[in-house]
Design an enzyme around this catalytic site. Structure first.
Site, PDB file in Angstrom:
ATOM      1  N   TYR A 239       4.757   8.039 -17.591  1.00 26.01           N
ATOM      2  CA  TYR A 239       4.892   7.321 -18.858  1.00 26.01           C
ATOM      3  C   TYR A 239       5.064   8.219 -20.082  1.00 26.01           C
ATOM      4  O   TYR A 239       6.062   8.144 -20.779  1.00 26.01           O
ATOM      5  CB  TYR A 239       3.685   6.395 -19.062  1.00 26.01           C
ATOM      6  CG  TYR A 239       3.622   5.327 -17.999  1.00 26.01           C
ATOM      7  CD1 TYR A 239       4.615   4.348 -17.927  1.00 26.01           C
ATOM      8  CD2 TYR A 239       2.612   5.307 -17.054  1.00 26.01           C
ATOM      9  CE1 TYR A 239       4.588   3.380 -16.939  1.00 26.01           C
ATOM     10  CE2 TYR A 239       2.581   4.337 -16.058  1.00 26.01           C
ATOM     11  CZ  TYR A 239       3.564   3.380 -16.008  1.00 26.01           C
ATOM     12  OH  TYR A 239       3.549   2.434 -15.031  1.00 26.01           O
TER      13      TYR A 239
ATOM     14  N   PRO B 145       6.446  -3.894 -18.498  1.00 25.32           N
ATOM     15  CA  PRO B 145       6.654  -5.112 -17.721  1.00 25.32           C
ATOM     16  C   PRO B 145       6.171  -6.332 -18.520  1.00 25.32           C
ATOM     17  O   PRO B 145       5.435  -6.176 -19.502  1.00 25.32           O
ATOM     18  CB  PRO B 145       5.759  -4.902 -16.494  1.00 25.32           C
ATOM     19  CG  PRO B 145       4.698  -3.977 -16.939  1.00 25.32           C
ATOM     20  CD  PRO B 145       5.249  -3.151 -18.065  1.00 25.32           C
TER      21      PRO B 145
ATOM     22  N   HIS C 251       2.702  -0.231 -20.417  1.00 25.74           N
ATOM     23  CA  HIS C 251       2.258  -0.015 -19.048  1.00 25.74           C
ATOM     24  C   HIS C 251       1.291   1.160 -18.855  1.00 25.74           C
ATOM     25  O   HIS C 251       0.579   1.224 -17.852  1.00 25.74           O
ATOM     26  CB  HIS C 251       3.506   0.199 -18.180  1.00 25.74           C
ATOM     27  CG  HIS C 251       3.375  -0.243 -16.769  1.00 25.74           C
ATOM     28  ND1 HIS C 251       2.159  -0.344 -16.131  1.00 25.74           N
ATOM     29  CD2 HIS C 251       4.295  -0.613 -15.855  1.00 25.74           C
ATOM     30  CE1 HIS C 251       2.359  -0.750 -14.890  1.00 25.74           C
ATOM     31  NE2 HIS C 251       3.641  -0.929 -14.702  1.00 25.74           N
TER      32      HIS C 251
ATOM     33  N   SER D 126       8.157  -3.622  -6.703  1.00 25.97           N
ATOM     34  CA  SER D 126       6.720  -3.786  -6.836  1.00 25.97           C
ATOM     35  C   SER D 126       6.324  -5.209  -6.489  1.00 25.97           C
ATOM     36  O   SER D 126       6.992  -6.158  -6.899  1.00 25.97           O
ATOM     37  CB  SER D 126       6.351  -3.480  -8.286  1.00 25.97           C
ATOM     38  OG  SER D 126       4.968  -3.418  -8.404  1.00 25.97           O
TER      39      SER D 126
HETATM   40  N1  COA Z   1       0.340 -10.403  10.996  1.00 28.22           N
HETATM   41  C1  COA Z   1      -0.176 -11.423  10.292  1.00 28.22           C
HETATM   42  N2  COA Z   1      -0.624 -11.307   9.019  1.00 28.22           N
HETATM   43  C2  COA Z   1      -0.549 -10.099   8.447  1.00 28.22           C
HETATM   44  C3  COA Z   1       0.002  -8.985   9.113  1.00 28.22           C
HETATM   45  C4  COA Z   1       0.446  -9.175  10.470  1.00 28.22           C
HETATM   46  N3  COA Z   1       0.957  -8.176  11.166  1.00 28.22           N
HETATM   47  N4  COA Z   1      -0.044  -7.932   8.300  1.00 28.22           N
HETATM   48  C5  COA Z   1      -0.597  -8.349   7.152  1.00 28.22           C
HETATM   49  N5  COA Z   1      -0.906  -9.660   7.226  1.00 28.22           N
HETATM   50  C6  COA Z   1      -1.566 -10.482   6.215  1.00 28.22           C
HETATM   51  C7  COA Z   1      -2.719  -9.735   5.571  1.00 28.22           C
HETATM   52  O1  COA Z   1      -3.888  -9.883   6.315  1.00 28.22           O
HETATM   53  C8  COA Z   1      -2.802 -10.398   4.223  1.00 28.22           C
HETATM   54  O2  COA Z   1      -3.481 -11.621   4.351  1.00 28.22           O
HETATM   55  P1  COA Z   1      -4.184 -12.354   3.108  1.00 28.22           P
HETATM   56  O3  COA Z   1      -3.077 -12.923   2.284  1.00 28.22           O
HETATM   57  O4  COA Z   1      -5.010 -13.384   3.748  1.00 28.22           O
HETATM   58  O5  COA Z   1      -4.968 -11.301   2.404  1.00 28.22           O
HETATM   59  C9  COA Z   1      -1.355 -10.700   3.885  1.00 28.22           C
HETATM   60  O6  COA Z   1      -0.665 -10.724   5.140  1.00 28.22           O
HETATM   61  C10 COA Z   1      -0.716  -9.709   2.959  1.00 28.22           C
HETATM   62  O7  COA Z   1      -0.731  -8.409   3.529  1.00 28.22           O
HETATM   63  P2  COA Z   1       0.526  -7.428   3.416  1.00 28.22           P
HETATM   64  O8  COA Z   1       1.743  -8.206   3.114  1.00 28.22           O
HETATM   65  O9  COA Z   1       0.548  -6.532   4.594  1.00 28.22           O
HETATM   66  O10 COA Z   1       0.338  -6.545   2.163  1.00 28.22           O
HETATM   67  P3  COA Z   1      -0.797  -6.200   1.196  1.00 28.22           P
HETATM   68  O11 COA Z   1      -1.326  -7.450   0.625  1.00 28.22           O
HETATM   69  O12 COA Z   1      -1.718  -5.260   1.824  1.00 28.22           O
HETATM   70  O13 COA Z   1       0.054  -5.459   0.057  1.00 28.22           O
HETATM   71  C11 COA Z   1       0.747  -3.535  -1.148  1.00 28.22           C
HETATM   72  C12 COA Z   1       0.626  -4.194   0.228  1.00 28.22           C
HETATM   73  C13 COA Z   1       1.378  -2.171  -1.001  1.00 28.22           C
HETATM   74  C14 COA Z   1       1.645  -4.384  -2.043  1.00 28.22           C
HETATM   75  C15 COA Z   1      -0.675  -3.446  -1.757  1.00 28.22           C
HETATM   76  O14 COA Z   1      -1.479  -2.623  -0.957  1.00 28.22           O
HETATM   77  C16 COA Z   1      -0.690  -2.848  -3.140  1.00 28.22           C
HETATM   78  O15 COA Z   1      -0.852  -1.660  -3.301  1.00 28.22           O
HETATM   79  N6  COA Z   1      -0.534  -3.673  -4.182  1.00 28.22           N
HETATM   80  C17 COA Z   1      -0.544  -3.223  -5.540  1.00 28.22           C
HETATM   81  C18 COA Z   1       0.852  -3.094  -6.028  1.00 28.22           C
HETATM   82  C19 COA Z   1       0.863  -2.860  -7.494  1.00 28.22           C
HETATM   83  O16 COA Z   1       0.128  -2.046  -8.014  1.00 28.22           O
HETATM   84  N7  COA Z   1       1.709  -3.619  -8.202  1.00 28.22           N
HETATM   85  C20 COA Z   1       1.782  -3.567  -9.606  1.00 28.22           C
HETATM   86  C21 COA Z   1       2.510  -2.391 -10.071  1.00 28.22           C
HETATM   87  S1  COA Z   1       2.664  -2.424 -11.813  1.00 28.22           S
END
Ligand code: COA
Length: 633
Positions: free
Chosen positions: A89, A102, A328, A544
């Site tokens: 940033y 954003p 941000h 993202s």
């Molecule tokens: N089979 C069935 N379900 C599954 C699965 C599988 N193989 N793998 C994952 N899931 C489920 C998870 O259990 C979870 O369930 P829930 O909704 O009940 O919690 C759901 O699917 C979502 O999981 P998944 O899609 O794997 O991703 P995540 O939620 O772990 O997200 C990231 C991954 C990278 C997006 C997250 O870790 C992250 O860092 N987010 C922050 C991003 C951020 O900072 N954004 C803003 C930037 S400004």
């Protein structure tokens, strides 16, 4: 971690989170090579490989830097956060709107008249104050990770910066100032922008916060004062929409005058900005609202009715176009979502506090901020306006609601929804341009002290193998092979995600090594001058996940001139994609990308469905032949 589970309230200091690790040097270098090999031509890769091997050789530069980095880890709460903040940033000279800030876009509101809009704004301000009170009382529930590796507590530091931060422009680098001392004796105020004028709205009078009716009455006074054409001052907010160096220069000129210094000081110390926007005259579709939130529609609309340095700007358009603009650098989109959802729930959920508010005090009118202008500053306002106009004309935005399926379908395939969407984005991109490019996906590292994000490099070799099989014109790939490649790509993506959220990704580490070399006054190591490294940091696809539990969506612009911004909000039965690019670039088109993404998502679903049907048939078949009938029918 995207959807945050709330648990019992805890003091932020009662949990000591681990420090973010420094990954082993060899691991990072091996991963780096794996990440870039398929995105680089053979000859260049050979060169890169030799450079990386030399860097990582026993007794080489890499070892020296790694050792220093490990020492830094011992001495600091988070070895990467300062480096990262500057690199991501503060050193970036581009204008904040579109390029960096954003926005959250609220559902279109229906206001009968001005008063209705002001009522909404008054309620919003009350919601903001209630949320801030929770933060100040340290009563915000600790967030816990969801999704991959669910259950661990997350660092709450970012919340404490929501209303206490200000990004000062600098000639070479900006400064983020955070006032963590909540016990300030200063009366608290909000800045209200209306018709490009700025007003100080004190939210405390006689040691008591204003109630909703009092806020409404103050907002009405502001609107009246702003409407007085004779008192109208030039649109100084537009300066904050300019490039950071340009704004820093303008600010220097501005501060030569005491009146201007006083006005700046009041803006810089406010809790947040509330922008009462004029109707834009545009049809309020999702895409239009996203554009208006990102840049205010330029000089002729609400582009100057902003103060971009301030972390939170709540926008209430008289035509019902509402949302939040976020600077941000102090926090991530996930924290912004939490705050926005609280405020929205407050607005829609709480019974109107107006009726019950019996004691309405007679308050002095809010003060208009005064500015002293001169011909030089007039000239600067004009050029800043021109540059904002160019940005407005350049932004190609497409908000796309994919309604065919959402997270539930993906989970039913036993795949990670986030990884699936990332692979679909790769397929969409490949369909448009016949290649994969360096891709950024933000991964939260809030499991660690003061953790922000690292990067998941989603353009994996496995994703490339998959998209090739899906787009092969000779149709040489059987469904079974395509499905295998899909699963491989999703596994690779999921594994990278797990590495990233546990502090084992490569981008922060490489940045740390680079910055350490600089601090040691070493010559820039060859690995960082290499063409491959430079290209690998040009994120043509910047993605993202920003999920919400209340109807609203997040979006942002591309981070490079020839790139796409792709923010997505996965819901159970649909996914919102906000795709942005620049019209000036002839290689990109948001509409073309959205079309390809839509096709890709449908094709992947069809592949999964065909494969499931084939598997069921096979199972039925084997049951039919392999098992003796029990009855004699
Ligand atoms: N089979 C069935 N379900 C599954 C699965 C599988 N193989 N793998 C994952 N899931 C489920 C998870 O259990 C979870 O369930 P829930 O909704 O009940 O919690 C759901 O699917 C979502 O999981 P998944 O899609 O794997 O991703 P995540 O939620 O772990 O997200 C990231 C991954 C990278 C997006 C997250 O870790 C992250 O860092 N987010 C922050 C991003 C951020 O900072 N954004 C803003 C930037 S400004």
């Amino acid at each position: 971690m995207p959807i945050l589970k709330k648990e019992m309230s805890r003091d932020r200091d009662s949990q000591v989170l681990p420090k973010v690790p420094v990954p082993p040097l060899k691991q990072t270098l091996d991963t780096y090579l794996k990440c870039v090999q398929h995105l680089t031509n053979e000859e260049q890769f050979k060169k890169t490989k030799a450079i990386v091997e030399k860097f990582g050789a026993p007794g080489g530069v890499g070892e020296v830097l790694q050792k220093k980095l490990l020492q830094r880890r011992e001495k600091t709460a988070n070895w990467v956060s300062d480096y990262w903040l500057e690199d991501m940033y503060l050193n970036n000279r581009l204008a904040l709107p579109v390029n960096s800030s954003p926005v959250m876009v609220f559902p279109k509101q229906t206001f009968r008249d001005h008063k209705d809009a002001l009522r909404f704004a008054a309620r919003l301000i009350r919601g903001v104050l209630d949320y801030k009170a929770l933060i100040d009382a340290r009563a915000l529930p600790v967030d816990f990770a969801r999704g991959q590796l669910a259950g661990t507590p997350l660092c709450m530091e970012q919340y404490y910066r929501l209303f206490t931060s200000y990004r000062y422009p600098g000639l070479k680098t900006d400064t983020l100032k955070v006032h963590m001392n909540g016990a300030s004796s200063e009366p608290e105020h909000i800045i209200v922008a209306c018709k490009n004028q700025f007003f100080v709205l004190d939210v405390v009078a006689n040691s008591k916060q204003l109630n909703e009716t009092e806020i409404l009455s103050q907002l009405e006074k502001i609107m009246k004062m702003a409407g007085n054409a004779e008192e109208r001052l030039p649109p100084f907010g537009i300066l904050t929409s300019d490039g950071r160096t340009e704004w820093a220069q303008a600010r220097e000129a501005l501060t030569k005058d005491q009146t201007n210094r006083d006005s700046l000081a009041l803006i810089e110390s406010c809790l947040c900005v509330v922008c009462l926007d004029e109707p834009s005259g545009l049809e309020p579709r999702d895409t239009t609202r996203a554009l208006l939130m990102l840049h205010g529609g330029g000089r002729e609309k609400n582009g100057a009715n902003r103060w971009y340095d301030k972390s939170l700007q709540f926008v209430v358009g008289l035509d019902g176009v509402c949302g939040v603009v976020c600077e941000h650098s102090p926090f991530e989109g996930i924290v912004l979502v939490q705050c926005s959802e609280f405020v929205m729930k407050y607005i829609t959920g709480s019974p109107c506090k107006m009726a019950g508010a019996t004691s309405v005090r007679e308050l002095p009118a809010p003060r208009r901020l005064l500015w002293k202008c001169n011909p030089h500053l007039h000239g600067l306002l004009a050029v800043s306006g021109d540059r904002l106009q160019r940005l407005v004309n350049n932004l190609d935005m497409d908000v796309f609601k994919f309604k065919v399926y959402g997270k539930e379908f993906i989970k039913s395939q036993k795949m990670s929804p986030d990884a699936f969407i990332q692979v679909a984005l790769q397929l969409g991109f490949y369909k448009c341009s016949g290649r994969l490019v360096s891709t950024y996906e933000s991964a939260s590292i809030r499991r660690f002290q003061e953790g922000r994000v690292d990067n998941i490099r989603s353009a994996t070799p496995e994703a490339l193998a998959f998209v090739k099989s899906m787009t092969d014109e000779r149709a040489t790939f059987a469904d079974s092979e395509k499905l295998k490649r899909l699963r491989d790509a999703i596994n690779a993506q999921t594994n990278y995600t797990i590495a990233a959220i546990t502090g084992m990704a490569i981008d922060n580490h490489l940045l740390g090594l680079l910055r350490t070399a600089k601090e040691l006054n070493m010559e820039k190591p060859e690995i960082f001058c290499d063409e491959t490294y430079v290209a690998s940091n040009q994120f043509i696809l910047s993605t993202s996940q920003v999920p919400t539990t209340v109807e609203m969506f997040c979006c942002y612009g591309p981070v490079v001139p020839n790139g796409y911004g792709a923010c997505y909000n996965p819901q159970s039965d649909h996914i919102i994609f906000c795709v942005s690019s620049f019209w000036e670039n002839t290689e990109t088109s948001s509409a073309v990308f959205v079309k390809a993404l839509n096709e890709g998502l449908l094709e992947i679903r069809d592949l999964c469905n065909r494969s499931s049907a084939a598997a069921t048939k096979l199972a039925e078949g084997s049951q039919g032949t392999g098992q003796p009938h029990k009855s004699g029918k």
